[in-house]
Design a protein around this motif. Structure first.
Motif, PDB file in Angstrom:
ATOM      1  N   ILE A  46       0.766  -1.101   0.180  1.00  0.00           N
ATOM      2  CA  ILE A  46      -0.019  -0.016   0.071  1.00  0.00           C
ATOM      3  C   ILE A  46       0.837   1.319   0.000  1.00  0.00           C
ATOM      4  CG2 ILE A  46      -1.372   1.274   1.433  1.00  0.00           C
ATOM      5  CD1 ILE A  46      -2.926  -1.439   2.123  1.00  0.00           C
ATOM      6  N   MET A  55       0.967   3.978  -3.055  1.00  0.00           N
ATOM      7  CA  MET A  55       0.492   5.509  -2.672  1.00  0.00           C
ATOM      8  C   MET A  55       1.565   6.495  -3.104  1.00  0.00           C
ATOM      9  SD  MET A  55      -1.648   5.056   0.776  1.00  0.00           S
ATOM     10  CE  MET A  55      -2.257   6.629   1.091  1.00  0.00           C
ATOM     11  N   ARG A 108      -7.428   7.183  -7.734  1.00  0.00           N
ATOM     12  CA  ARG A 108      -7.436   5.520  -8.240  1.00  0.00           C
ATOM     13  C   ARG A 108      -8.176   5.648  -9.485  1.00  0.00           C
ATOM     14  NH1 ARG A 108      -9.142   4.700  -3.105  1.00  0.00           N
ATOM     15  NH2 ARG A 108     -11.006   3.991  -3.891  1.00  0.00           N
ATOM     16  N   GLN A 168     -11.433   5.904  -8.958  1.00  0.00           N
ATOM     17  CA  GLN A 168     -12.369   7.098  -8.602  1.00  0.00           C
ATOM     18  C   GLN A 168     -12.330   8.039  -9.893  1.00  0.00           C
ATOM     19  OE1 GLN A 168      -9.355   8.097  -5.578  1.00  0.00           O
ATOM     20  NE2 GLN A 168     -10.429   7.812  -4.086  1.00  0.00           N
ATOM     21  N   ASP A 198     -20.772  16.012  -0.018  1.00  0.00           N
ATOM     22  CA  ASP A 198     -20.034  14.834  -0.045  1.00  0.00           C
ATOM     23  C   ASP A 198     -18.550  14.824   0.007  1.00  0.00           C
ATOM     24  OD1 ASP A 198     -22.579  13.603   0.147  1.00  0.00           O
ATOM     25  OD2 ASP A 198     -22.286  12.659  -1.984  1.00  0.00           O
ATOM     26  N   GLU A 218     -12.386  17.609   0.621  1.00  0.00           N
ATOM     27  CA  GLU A 218     -11.436  17.629  -0.342  1.00  0.00           C
ATOM     28  C   GLU A 218     -11.697  19.080  -1.058  1.00  0.00           C
ATOM     29  OE1 GLU A 218      -9.012  15.834  -0.604  1.00  0.00           O
ATOM     30  OE2 GLU A 218      -9.653  15.241   1.022  1.00  0.00           O
ATOM     31  N   PHE A 259     -13.094  17.032  11.503  1.00  0.00           N
ATOM     32  CA  PHE A 259     -12.134  15.993  11.840  1.00  0.00           C
ATOM     33  C   PHE A 259     -11.361  15.815  10.511  1.00  0.00           C
ATOM     34  CE2 PHE A 259     -11.133  11.428  11.253  1.00  0.00           C
ATOM     35  CZ  PHE A 259     -10.649  11.166  12.418  1.00  0.00           C
ATOM     36  N   PHE A 288      -6.793  15.049   9.709  1.00  0.00           N
ATOM     37  CA  PHE A 288      -5.435  15.031  10.034  1.00  0.00           C
ATOM     38  C   PHE A 288      -5.241  16.384   9.093  1.00  0.00           C
ATOM     39  CE2 PHE A 288      -5.332  11.547  12.596  1.00  0.00           C
ATOM     40  CZ  PHE A 288      -3.967  11.651  13.206  1.00  0.00           C
ATOM     41  N   VAL A 321     -18.490   8.069   3.850  1.00  0.00           N
ATOM     42  CA  VAL A 321     -18.884   9.343   2.829  1.00  0.00           C
ATOM     43  C   VAL A 321     -19.219   8.373   1.408  1.00  0.00           C
ATOM     44  CG1 VAL A 321     -18.264  11.190   1.536  1.00  0.00           C
ATOM     45  CG2 VAL A 321     -17.624  10.999   3.733  1.00  0.00           C
ATOM     46  N   LEU A 322     -20.203   8.852   0.766  1.00  0.00           N
ATOM     47  CA  LEU A 322     -20.758   7.974  -0.232  1.00  0.00           C
ATOM     48  C   LEU A 322     -20.706   9.212  -1.441  1.00  0.00           C
ATOM     49  CD1 LEU A 322     -23.660   5.859   1.022  1.00  0.00           C
ATOM     50  CD2 LEU A 322     -21.280   5.026  -0.019  1.00  0.00           C
ATOM     51  N   TYR A 323     -20.195   8.767  -2.568  1.00  0.00           N
ATOM     52  CA  TYR A 323     -20.195   9.819  -3.693  1.00  0.00           C
ATOM     53  C   TYR A 323     -21.038   8.955  -4.676  1.00  0.00           C
ATOM     54  CZ  TYR A 323     -19.257  13.110  -7.261  1.00  0.00           C
ATOM     55  OH  TYR A 323     -19.274  14.079  -8.283  1.00  0.00           O
ATOM     56  N   LYS A 327     -21.185   5.625  -4.408  1.00  0.00           N
ATOM     57  CA  LYS A 327     -19.905   4.583  -4.173  1.00  0.00           C
ATOM     58  C   LYS A 327     -19.277   5.110  -3.122  1.00  0.00           C
ATOM     59  CE  LYS A 327     -20.211   2.376  -8.263  1.00  0.00           C
ATOM     60  NZ  LYS A 327     -19.575   0.869  -8.443  1.00  0.00           N
ATOM     61  N   PHE A 328     -18.587   4.098  -2.606  1.00  0.00           N
ATOM     62  CA  PHE A 328     -17.573   4.237  -1.410  1.00  0.00           C
ATOM     63  C   PHE A 328     -16.408   4.910  -1.773  1.00  0.00           C
ATOM     64  CE2 PHE A 328     -15.133   1.816   1.853  1.00  0.00           C
ATOM     65  CZ  PHE A 328     -15.584   2.389   2.890  1.00  0.00           C
ATOM     66  N   LEU A 329     -16.188   6.154  -0.968  1.00  0.00           N
ATOM     67  CA  LEU A 329     -15.010   6.925  -1.636  1.00  0.00           C
ATOM     68  C   LEU A 329     -14.113   6.818  -0.169  1.00  0.00           C
ATOM     69  CD1 LEU A 329     -16.014   9.728  -3.800  1.00  0.00           C
ATOM     70  CD2 LEU A 329     -14.537   7.513  -4.442  1.00  0.00           C
ATOM     71  N   ASN A 330     -12.806   6.062  -0.242  1.00  0.00           N
ATOM     72  CA  ASN A 330     -12.064   6.196   1.180  1.00  0.00           C
ATOM     73  C   ASN A 330     -11.349   7.512   1.277  1.00  0.00           C
ATOM     74  OD1 ASN A 330     -12.621   3.589   2.303  1.00  0.00           O
ATOM     75  ND2 ASN A 330     -12.495   2.938   0.095  1.00  0.00           N
ATOM     76  N   SER A 331     -10.920   7.934   0.168  1.00  0.00           N
ATOM     77  CA  SER A 331      -9.958   9.104   0.276  1.00  0.00           C
ATOM     78  C   SER A 331     -10.749  10.212   0.772  1.00  0.00           C
ATOM     79  CB  SER A 331      -9.455   9.436  -1.160  1.00  0.00           C
ATOM     80  OG  SER A 331     -10.326   9.936  -2.291  1.00  0.00           O
ATOM     81  N   TYR A 332     -11.987  10.238   0.665  1.00  0.00           N
ATOM     82  CA  TYR A 332     -12.737  11.406   1.197  1.00  0.00           C
ATOM     83  C   TYR A 332     -13.411  10.857   2.723  1.00  0.00           C
ATOM     84  CZ  TYR A 332     -12.096  12.605  -3.404  1.00  0.00           C
ATOM     85  OH  TYR A 332     -11.449  13.023  -4.551  1.00  0.00           O
ATOM     86  N   VAL A 369     -14.107  10.806   6.421  1.00  0.00           N
ATOM     87  CA  VAL A 369     -13.467  11.691   7.405  1.00  0.00           C
ATOM     88  C   VAL A 369     -13.933  11.649   8.777  1.00  0.00           C
ATOM     89  CG1 VAL A 369     -13.134  13.831   5.739  1.00  0.00           C
ATOM     90  CG2 VAL A 369     -15.440  13.548   6.640  1.00  0.00           C
ATOM     91  N   GLU A 415      -9.072  -1.075   1.539  1.00  0.00           N
ATOM     92  CA  GLU A 415      -9.519   0.428   1.283  1.00  0.00           C
ATOM     93  C   GLU A 415      -9.252   1.053   2.798  1.00  0.00           C
ATOM     94  OE1 GLU A 415     -10.072   1.664  -1.333  1.00  0.00           O
ATOM     95  OE2 GLU A 415      -9.799  -0.253  -2.237  1.00  0.00           O
ATOM     96  N   LEU A 424      -7.227  -0.057   5.043  1.00  0.00           N
ATOM     97  CA  LEU A 424      -5.752   0.386   5.187  1.00  0.00           C
ATOM     98  C   LEU A 424      -5.289   1.634   4.661  1.00  0.00           C
ATOM     99  CD1 LEU A 424      -4.509  -3.333   5.537  1.00  0.00           C
ATOM    100  CD2 LEU A 424      -4.837  -1.742   7.287  1.00  0.00           C
ATOM    101  N   LYS A 425      -5.727   1.775   3.253  1.00  0.00           N
ATOM    102  CA  LYS A 425      -5.099   2.894   2.520  1.00  0.00           C
ATOM    103  C   LYS A 425      -5.789   4.302   3.168  1.00  0.00           C
ATOM    104  CE  LYS A 425      -4.987   0.839  -2.014  1.00  0.00           C
ATOM    105  NZ  LYS A 425      -5.341   0.725  -3.339  1.00  0.00           N
ATOM    106  N   ARG A 437      -3.561   7.220   4.146  1.00  0.00           N
ATOM    107  CA  ARG A 437      -3.473   8.565   3.566  1.00  0.00           C
ATOM    108  C   ARG A 437      -3.937   9.640   4.674  1.00  0.00           C
ATOM    109  NH1 ARG A 437      -7.638   7.056   0.289  1.00  0.00           N
ATOM    110  NH2 ARG A 437      -6.226   6.156  -1.122  1.00  0.00           N
ATOM    111  N   GLU A 438      -4.686   9.220   5.537  1.00  0.00           N
ATOM    112  CA  GLU A 438      -4.961  10.203   6.791  1.00  0.00           C
ATOM    113  C   GLU A 438      -4.020  10.364   7.783  1.00  0.00           C
ATOM    114  OE1 GLU A 438      -7.839  12.006   7.166  1.00  0.00           O
ATOM    115  OE2 GLU A 438      -8.398  11.511   5.172  1.00  0.00           O
TER     116      GLU A 438
END
Lengths: 300, 203
Positions: free
Chosen positions: A65, A69, A177, A180, A214, A218, A247, A249, B3-5, B8-13, B15, B32, B34-35, B39-40
């Motif tokens: 991972i 990344m 990704r 995404q 949503d 970002e 919330f 980081f 968070v859904l967009y 769909k499940f969007l892990n980078s967002y 929070v 997902e 773990l990523k 990332r956070e």
């Protein structure tokens, strides 16, 4: 007992293969010989470490991972600015101050405002370069003529502005990704993201005028930095504040950038600047505490 | 809250993932989650290490050790967190780093108002230290030649007898297999003992 025999006994003991007199003798020896006890512990742990394939697989997954990344985003392994860059910028700011307060400036000396018109920038102080490069950016982008930009910056305010910009690090947009990318293709956020990458700050702000709920966090990251790049520090500070209240980081980064906005707006925002500076300094774990201390020294 | 967009499940967002989602994700090795954790939270750990004379690689090691320790605890159902996951994770990283430098004065980010949190972190220390040692052993094992790795895997991990080892590795005799295993294990143990980190990690 030979060295090899002792190893065999250790292994057999660990696996519970010793019994009867052999086991009793070994355990007696263990109680008397601290070195042997340590050896048994090391051997036992070594076997456990190598046998725990589940933990090894987890670790491999983490490494994969991390590599993925690092490849897809400049964020994780991005190099930080070297220490000398800070001192260089500070020296530049000092030179700029001297230049501004020097009573007998040559008549053909250009003001920082005229800097953008000058093509030869080879002998600019670093802080001046920072300002000049921002001006050049703006010149490239015709949409950047905003009210806040037109604010007349007095000479002593230039000092705060240069200091704020010398401490500022632009936000790096991470790559998306594949899934995404497909999902976000054509969305407002994706357009803003592309505009940000292309440094079309005004466009970023226009697109993200009302960010989707949503993707608010970002979106605010992009918008706040675009505002900062355009020197719309008041609005940028509002966005950074919202980010720092949530919330994430990123909240620490947001708090730090909010502080830089207030610094750029000094002395008008002195009270807000001082309050936030002390909030950061009072938090021993704040990742920007060291930098805040440096700013505190500079401002004094 | 996940968070859904557009459904769909969007892990980078993400929070607002709560502790149980993080822990369950780690237990299940959910890529997902773990990523998202990487990332956070990794940037903050990395920044802390860089600001304290460390390198990115140091940060990576601390971060992975802490996550592995958490994994081992949730795997054994030994972890119920009252602390925020981020606090817990960052504190585990910080403690490893301070221990590395043997700093006499240790400033914990956990205040004395949080005795429960403090207890949770203290409780994780043995497994965290074990994780650090195990990682060193695995690293040294990885530094051995292919033959040594194979014979030690067959004998120590798979616990095969020397008759099988001789056949699998096509060695000349069981006696030779025993000697080879002994030499390889001695080499591995020596490299572990000689590493300065081993002395630091020995409790």
């Amino acid at each position: 007992m030979s060295f090899s025999d002792q190893y065999n006994d250790i292994e057999r003991y660990i696996r519970g293969e010793l019994s009867g007199e052999a086991l009793e003798a070994f355990e007696r020896q263990l109680q008397e010989d601290a070195e042997l006890a340590q050896e048994v512990r090391l051997n036992k742990e070594l076997e456990q470490a190598l046998k725990d394939q589940d933990a090894i697989a987890f670790r491999r997954q983490l490494t994969a991972i991390s590599s993925e990344m690092a490849t897809s985003s400049g964020l994780v392994k991005a190099k930080r600015l070297p220490e000398w860059a800070f001192w260089f910028a500070t020296l530049g700011a000092i030179l700029l101050i001297f230049w501004l307060i020097w009573p007998d400036k040559p008549r053909n000396a250009h003001t920082p405002g005229e800097e953008k018109e000058k093509s030869d920038t080879s002998f600019q102080a670093p802080a001046e370069k920072i300002i000049a490069s921002k001006e050049t950016d703006k010149k490239r982008s015709p949409e950047t003529n905003t009210t806040e930009e037109k604010r007349i910056v007095k000479p002593y305010e230039q000092e705060y502005l240069a200091l704020a910009e010398s401490f500022y690090s632009p936000y790096s947009v991470s790559s998306l990704r594949k899934d995404q990318k497909n999902e976000l293709a054509g969305s407002a956020f994706e357009l803003a993201r592309q505009a940000y990458i292309d440094k079309k700050w005004e466009l970023v702000i226009q697109i993200l005028d009302h960010p989707e709920q949503d993707l608010r966090t970002e979106s605010l990251k992009l918008r706040s930095h675009a505002l900062f790049q355009l020197r719309q520090f008041e609005k940028a500070a509002e966005d950074f504040k919202e980010l720092s209240d949530g919330f994430s980081f990123y909240k620490y980064d947001a708090e730090w950038n909010q502080l830089l906005c207030y610094l750029a707006l000094m002395p008008e925002k002195t009270v807000a600047f001082e309050a936030l500076l002390h909030k950061i300094l009072d938090n021993a774990d704040h990742p920007f505490r060291e930098k805040a201390l440096k700013i505190q020294k500079e401002v004094r | 809250m996940v968070v859904l967009y557009k459904g769909k499940f969007l892990n980078s967002y993400m929070v607002d993932i709560d502790n149980s989602q993080f822990l369950e994700g780690i237990r299940r090795k959910n890529v997902e989650i773990l990523k998202s954790i990487y990332r956070e939270f990794f940037p903050m750990v990395r920044r802390f290490v860089l600001d304290n004379q460390g390198t990115s690689q140091d940060a990576e090691d601390l971060f992975q050790n802490a996550l592995e320790a958490i994994y081992l605890k949730v795997r054994e159902d030994q972890l119920v967190l009252t602390a925020k996951f981020s606090t817990y994770l960052f504190e585990l990283c910080r403690r490893q780093w301070y221990k590395k430098f043997r700093r006499k004065k240790f400033e914990s980010s956990v205040t004395m108002d949080d005795p429960m949190v403090l207890r949770e972190i203290e409780a994780a220390m043995p497994i965290l230290e074990q994780t650090e040692r195990y990682q060193l052993y695995r690293e040294k094992f990885g530094g051995l030649g292919a033959d040594c790795q194979e014979i030690l895997t067959l004998t120590l991990v798979e616990e095969r007898d020397f008759r099988e080892v001789t056949a699998i590795m096509q060695l000349s005799s069981e006696g030779f297999a025993r000697k080879k295993k002994h030499d390889c294990k001695e080499k591995l143990l020596k490299s572990i003992r000689q590493d300065p980190r081993f002395q630091e990690l020995k409790s």
